[in-house]
Design a protein around this motif. Structure first.
Motif, short mmCIF file in Angstrom:
data_model
loop_
_atom_site.label_atom_id
_atom_site.label_comp_id
_atom_site.label_asym_id
_atom_site.label_seq_id
_atom_site.Cartn_x
_atom_site.Cartn_y
_atom_site.Cartn_z
N GLY A 113 -22.35 114.58 9.97
CA GLY A 113 -22.85 113.33 8.90
C GLY A 113 -25.13 114.05 9.14
O GLY A 113 -25.36 113.93 10.21
N LYS A 114 -25.19 113.43 8.64
CA LYS A 114 -26.80 113.51 8.27
C LYS A 114 -27.48 112.21 8.85
O LYS A 114 -28.09 112.15 9.43
N TRP A 115 -26.84 110.56 9.22
CA TRP A 115 -27.37 109.72 9.57
C TRP A 115 -25.82 109.64 11.22
O TRP A 115 -27.09 108.59 12.23
N ILE A 116 -25.29 109.73 10.49
CA ILE A 116 -23.64 109.26 11.56
C ILE A 116 -23.17 110.42 12.08
O ILE A 116 -22.23 110.46 10.95
N THR A 117 -22.63 110.17 13.26
CA THR A 117 -21.63 111.74 14.34
C THR A 117 -20.73 111.39 15.28
O THR A 117 -21.55 110.36 16.00
N VAL A 118 -19.90 111.33 13.94
CA VAL A 118 -18.80 110.77 15.88
C VAL A 118 -18.21 112.06 16.55
O VAL A 118 -17.87 113.44 15.70
N VAL A 157 -15.44 116.35 15.31
CA VAL A 157 -16.43 116.00 14.68
C VAL A 157 -15.98 115.05 12.96
O VAL A 157 -15.81 115.40 12.00
N ARG A 158 -17.23 113.83 13.02
CA ARG A 158 -16.87 112.72 12.51
C ARG A 158 -18.00 112.34 11.15
O ARG A 158 -18.61 111.89 12.13
N HIS A 159 -17.65 112.07 10.24
CA HIS A 159 -19.15 110.98 9.67
C HIS A 159 -18.28 110.07 9.00
O HIS A 159 -17.82 109.97 8.12
#
Length: 163
Positions: A113-118, A157-159
């Motif tokens: 994601g741009k701000w949050i990556t799980v 990788v998810r967001h």
């Protein structure tokens, strides 16, 4: 700087965000900064939900690692990896109930994601928020890290959508 000063003043006067957390100190730009392993500042350019994720993570970043912590309820005396990630995401309004690391493998949207990556796999989960890592690896429980302690290799990788 002035934004951090205002955030610190709000926090010292008992101010809270809409999620009930003390607001994270602010810094200019689009990158968060590690103040200590238990506190990060939020980028002033970030959406409020991202600032709230950082505030929520700050609120548990001194808790111990407890396997299964944060799974029966978001409130716990300690957190494991996915419990900590779930708590922080809940603080930003992205989760209504805790997920284990396997659940985080399919949560949200695919890719960074741009701000949050799980980052999640069947045995571990951690996340990057505005460039810094929130992880249980490298500390006695959930902590902020810059540089990252974990490697993204071997993780799905998810967001959150739009973030």
């Amino acid at each position: 700087n002035n934004l951090a000063s205002i955030s610190n003043q709000i926090a010292s006067e008992g101010g809270e965000t809409t999620t009930g957390q003390v607001p994270a100190p602010l810094n200019p730009g689009e990158s968060a900064e590690v103040i200590s392993e238990s506190e990060a500042s939020a980028p002033s350019a970030a959406p409020q939900a991202v600032k709230d994720v950082i505030s929520a993570a700050n609120s548990i970043a001194t808790t111990p690692y407890i396997w299964g912590g944060g799974h029966g309820s978001f409130e716990s005396s300690g957190y494991d990896c996915s419990g900590a990630v779930s708590f922080a995401l809940h603080g930003g309004g992205f989760l209504e109930s805790p997920l284990d690391s396997t659940g985080l493998e399919t949560w949200g949207e695919a890719g960074p994601g741009k701000w949050i990556t799980v980052y999640a796999n069947s045995g571990h989960a951690w996340m990057v928020v505005a460039g810094i890592a929130f992880d249980t690896v490298g500390g006695p429980g959930p902590r902020w890290h810059d540089p990252w302690v974990d490697s993204p290799e071997g993780f799905i990788v998810r967001h959150p959508a739009g973030y």
